[in-house]
Design a protein around this motif. Structure first.
Motif, PDB file in Angstrom:
ATOM      1  N   PRO A  77      -2.953  11.554  36.661  1.00  0.00           N
ATOM      2  CA  PRO A  77      -2.085  11.180  37.830  1.00  0.00           C
ATOM      3  C   PRO A  77      -1.598  10.149  37.708  1.00  0.00           C
ATOM      4  N   THR A  78      -0.215   9.814  37.866  1.00  0.00           N
ATOM      5  CA  THR A  78       0.529   8.644  37.947  1.00  0.00           C
ATOM      6  C   THR A  78       0.838   8.133  39.151  1.00  0.00           C
ATOM      7  N   THR A  79       0.784   8.896  40.202  1.00  0.00           N
ATOM      8  CA  THR A  79       0.991   8.559  41.758  1.00  0.00           C
ATOM      9  C   THR A  79       0.111   9.098  42.523  1.00  0.00           C
ATOM     10  N   ALA A  80      -0.015   8.413  43.676  1.00  0.00           N
ATOM     11  CA  ALA A  80      -1.135   8.708  44.609  1.00  0.00           C
ATOM     12  C   ALA A  80      -0.856  10.362  45.150  1.00  0.00           C
ATOM     13  N   MET A  81       0.149  10.642  45.172  1.00  0.00           N
ATOM     14  CA  MET A  81       0.330  12.281  45.503  1.00  0.00           C
ATOM     15  C   MET A  81      -0.277  13.185  44.346  1.00  0.00           C
ATOM     16  N   HIS A  82      -0.012  12.639  43.198  1.00  0.00           N
ATOM     17  CA  HIS A  82      -0.813  13.508  42.142  1.00  0.00           C
ATOM     18  C   HIS A  82      -2.113  13.499  42.386  1.00  0.00           C
ATOM     19  N   VAL A  83      -2.704  12.468  42.752  1.00  0.00           N
ATOM     20  CA  VAL A  83      -4.065  12.417  42.997  1.00  0.00           C
ATOM     21  C   VAL A  83      -4.528  13.515  44.263  1.00  0.00           C
ATOM     22  N   TYR A  84      -3.484  13.239  45.276  1.00  0.00           N
ATOM     23  CA  TYR A  84      -3.961  14.109  46.385  1.00  0.00           C
ATOM     24  C   TYR A  84      -3.749  15.592  46.157  1.00  0.00           C
ATOM     25  N   ASP A  85      -2.775  15.820  45.162  1.00  0.00           N
ATOM     26  CA  ASP A  85      -2.505  17.424  45.055  1.00  0.00           C
ATOM     27  C   ASP A  85      -3.767  18.181  44.164  1.00  0.00           C
ATOM     28  N   TYR A 107     -18.177  13.103  38.822  1.00  0.00           N
ATOM     29  CA  TYR A 107     -18.122  14.406  37.828  1.00  0.00           C
ATOM     30  C   TYR A 107     -18.223  15.623  39.143  1.00  0.00           C
ATOM     31  N   ARG A 108     -18.651  15.558  40.200  1.00  0.00           N
ATOM     32  CA  ARG A 108     -18.491  16.908  41.036  1.00  0.00           C
ATOM     33  C   ARG A 108     -17.278  16.868  41.582  1.00  0.00           C
ATOM     34  N   ALA A 109     -16.465  15.655  42.021  1.00  0.00           N
ATOM     35  CA  ALA A 109     -15.225  15.756  42.514  1.00  0.00           C
ATOM     36  C   ALA A 109     -14.248  16.302  41.602  1.00  0.00           C
ATOM     37  N   LYS A 110     -14.466  15.966  40.546  1.00  0.00           N
ATOM     38  CA  LYS A 110     -13.347  16.270  39.405  1.00  0.00           C
ATOM     39  C   LYS A 110     -13.669  17.660  38.702  1.00  0.00           C
ATOM     40  N   GLY A 111     -14.861  18.058  38.924  1.00  0.00           N
ATOM     41  CA  GLY A 111     -15.270  19.261  38.139  1.00  0.00           C
ATOM     42  C   GLY A 111     -15.382  18.987  36.625  1.00  0.00           C
ATOM     43  N   ARG A 112     -15.805  17.702  36.428  1.00  0.00           N
ATOM     44  CA  ARG A 112     -15.730  17.243  34.804  1.00  0.00           C
ATOM     45  C   ARG A 112     -17.148  17.493  34.179  1.00  0.00           C
ATOM     46  N   PRO A 113     -17.035  18.066  33.048  1.00  0.00           N
ATOM     47  CA  PRO A 113     -18.076  18.279  32.182  1.00  0.00           C
ATOM     48  C   PRO A 113     -18.999  17.116  32.144  1.00  0.00           C
ATOM     49  N   PRO A 122      -5.181   2.672  41.825  1.00  0.00           N
ATOM     50  CA  PRO A 122      -4.101   2.777  40.969  1.00  0.00           C
ATOM     51  C   PRO A 122      -4.494   1.883  39.847  1.00  0.00           C
ATOM     52  N   THR A 123      -4.264   1.997  38.605  1.00  0.00           N
ATOM     53  CA  THR A 123      -4.455   1.173  37.506  1.00  0.00           C
ATOM     54  C   THR A 123      -3.031   1.021  36.755  1.00  0.00           C
ATOM     55  N   GLU A 124      -2.897   0.282  35.816  1.00  0.00           N
ATOM     56  CA  GLU A 124      -1.586   0.072  35.292  1.00  0.00           C
ATOM     57  C   GLU A 124      -1.278   1.447  34.202  1.00  0.00           C
ATOM     58  N   THR A 125      -2.435   2.137  33.863  1.00  0.00           N
ATOM     59  CA  THR A 125      -2.399   3.251  33.134  1.00  0.00           C
ATOM     60  C   THR A 125      -2.113   4.555  33.886  1.00  0.00           C
ATOM     61  N   VAL A 126      -3.462   5.146  34.439  1.00  0.00           N
ATOM     62  CA  VAL A 126      -3.275   6.211  35.482  1.00  0.00           C
ATOM     63  C   VAL A 126      -4.099   6.069  36.408  1.00  0.00           C
ATOM     64  N   TYR A 127      -4.016   6.712  37.623  1.00  0.00           N
ATOM     65  CA  TYR A 127      -4.973   6.545  38.629  1.00  0.00           C
ATOM     66  C   TYR A 127      -6.488   6.822  38.365  1.00  0.00           C
ATOM     67  N   GLY A 128      -7.470   5.978  38.727  1.00  0.00           N
ATOM     68  CA  GLY A 128      -8.779   6.188  38.388  1.00  0.00           C
ATOM     69  C   GLY A 128      -9.572   6.608  39.684  1.00  0.00           C
ATOM     70  N   LEU A 129     -10.921   7.321  39.348  1.00  0.00           N
ATOM     71  CA  LEU A 129     -11.474   7.827  40.359  1.00  0.00           C
ATOM     72  C   LEU A 129     -12.814   6.843  40.212  1.00  0.00           C
ATOM     73  N   ALA A 160     -17.290   2.720  37.434  1.00  0.00           N
ATOM     74  CA  ALA A 160     -17.164   3.705  36.394  1.00  0.00           C
ATOM     75  C   ALA A 160     -16.203   4.512  37.023  1.00  0.00           C
ATOM     76  N   ALA A 161     -15.148   4.776  36.135  1.00  0.00           N
ATOM     77  CA  ALA A 161     -13.962   5.560  36.484  1.00  0.00           C
ATOM     78  C   ALA A 161     -13.081   6.337  35.562  1.00  0.00           C
ATOM     79  N   PRO A 162     -13.066   7.760  35.644  1.00  0.00           N
ATOM     80  CA  PRO A 162     -12.323   8.492  34.766  1.00  0.00           C
ATOM     81  C   PRO A 162     -10.922   8.687  35.412  1.00  0.00           C
ATOM     82  N   SER A 163     -10.042   9.279  34.832  1.00  0.00           N
ATOM     83  CA  SER A 163      -8.706   9.419  35.694  1.00  0.00           C
ATOM     84  C   SER A 163      -9.034  10.575  36.800  1.00  0.00           C
ATOM     85  N   ALA A 164      -8.085  10.047  37.894  1.00  0.00           N
ATOM     86  CA  ALA A 164      -8.521  10.924  39.253  1.00  0.00           C
ATOM     87  C   ALA A 164      -7.754  12.220  39.309  1.00  0.00           C
ATOM     88  N   ASN A 165      -7.567  12.969  38.316  1.00  0.00           N
ATOM     89  CA  ASN A 165      -7.158  14.384  38.182  1.00  0.00           C
ATOM     90  C   ASN A 165      -8.318  15.238  38.190  1.00  0.00           C
TER      91      ASN A 165
END
Ligand code: AMP
Ligand code: MG
Length: 343
Positions: free
Chosen positions: A165-173, A66-72, A45-52, A153-158
């Motif tokens: 994501p702003t909750t742990a469940m959002h990340v899990y989803d 990048y792999r986990a998120k499918g991020r370009p 968690p961070t105060e903005t959104v969840y990070g990975l 190094a962390a982007p948002s965890a979506n």
């Protein structure tokens, strides 16, 4: 840990490697640090959104994000530090202006783009000679960075391009089966991503608006510009060309409650199940499907959860336009992207 899963509905057995995703509420810092030190990724968690997060010095660990998120690959990551002094670990030639900004806004929801330091691999910065740095004020985030002994190094965890994501469940989803651990720190206080301010441009330039607004920054910087170019045509950072924050069903912008009601009724007449994300209580919508995001800081804190709740239960989302200044402008930046309906 890996498990094999049988995917039903296929003519042959398809085995896929699926990771078990653990969620720890309260504590878990040591376990998370172990994973990161071993080259893995952890959502926190961070105060903005969840990070990975991953070790920002470790190119292979960063590739895992990048792999986990499918991020370009050309969308750069923010380096998170636990104290202002650690900026020298990630950036080179740090200007005095950075420390003036730090005195006022750090820890907090401000990311500053500086000249890249040698220890940071190009995998973090998408090949650029600049690096984005932030010191979060969430105690779990700071404790984790300290326990790892390296910047994260962390982007948002979506999942890439989905709503942040702003909750742990959002990340899990989004990332269940793709990452080993989520630290659950409850709901994010701010709720939208940090303001990104570049100090490598001739005039300090806001690349992404956030809770630290242009007015607040100009008190410290004097002159500050906001990047207003079209996302794709004039992006000063590769990542800015991507559409973010998109819900998984059609989403449109309503100018006001009357416009929203028209959109709502025509969606219904097409057999769709609409929902209205409103800015405050709207009597016209009594008895209809409404999610109230509120206004100002409340809207920032609620917008992403509202979009995620809406896409789960409905198939057509109408979002009310916010017309206020300050943080509402930053929330509108996200709402415009969520309702842009473009790739
Ligand atoms: P996210 O943490 O997922 O919101 O993504 C980080 C965002 O920070 C990127 O999409 C960029 O817009 C911005 N960013 C990161 N590094 C840089 C950089 N070196 N220069 C400009 N913007 C950056
Ligand atoms: Mg993001």
């Amino acid at each position: 840990m890996h498990a094999c899963k049988y995917v039903a509905g296929h003519s042959a057995y398809i085995f896929c490697l699926t990771m078990i995703t653990e969620i720890i509420k309260g504590g878990g810092i040591e376990r998370a640090a172990q994973i990161i030190k071993a080259g893995g990724v952890v959502a926190f968690p961070t105060e903005t959104v969840y990070g990975l997060g991953a070790n920002a010095f470790d190119e292979r660990a960063v590739a895992e994000i990048y792999r986990a998120k499918g991020r370009p690959q050309d969308n750069p990551l923010i380096c998170h530090i636990a104290s202002v002094e650690e900026v020298s670990e990630v950036a080179a030639e740090v200007p005095d202006l950075f420390f003036s900004l730090a005195g006022k806004f750090m820890p907090g929801p401000l990311t500053v783009v500086l000249k890249k330091g040698n220890k940071i691999p190009y995998a973090v910065t998408a090949g650029m000679d600049s690096v984005a740095v932030r010191m979060p004020d969430n105690p779990t985030a700071r404790a984790l960075i300290k326990a790892c002994g390296c910047p994260l190094a962390a982007p948002s965890a979506n999942a890439s391009k989905h709503v942040s994501p702003t909750t742990a469940m959002h990340v899990y989803d989004d990332l269940n089966g793709r990452i080993p651990l989520i630290l659950d720190g409850g709901e994010c206080r701010v709720g939208i991503e940090s303001t990104v301010l570049s100090l490598v441009t001739p005039v300090p330039t806001i690349l992404r608006p956030g809770a630290v607004t242009e007015e607040m920054l100009s008190e410290v910087l004097g002159e500050v510009k906001t990047h207003t170019g079209r996302i794709i045509a004039a992006a000063p950072a590769p990542g800015m060309k991507y559409k973010h924050y998109a819900p998984r069903c059609r989403a449109v912008l309503a100018q006001d409650a009357k416009d929203a009601l028209n959109l709502y009724r025509s969606a219904e007449s097409e057999g769709l199940k609409p929902v209205f994300i409103s800015a405050g209580r709207m009597p016209e919508f009594d008895g209809l499907n409404v999610i109230n995001m509120g206004r100002d800081e409340e809207a920032a804190a609620r917008i992403y959860a509202a979009l995620r709740d809406a896409e789960k239960a409905y198939d057509y989302i109408i979002v009310q336009k916010l017309d206020g200044g300050g943080v509402e402008k930053s929330v509108m930046n996200r709402i415009f992207k969520a309702t842009a309906n473009e790739e």
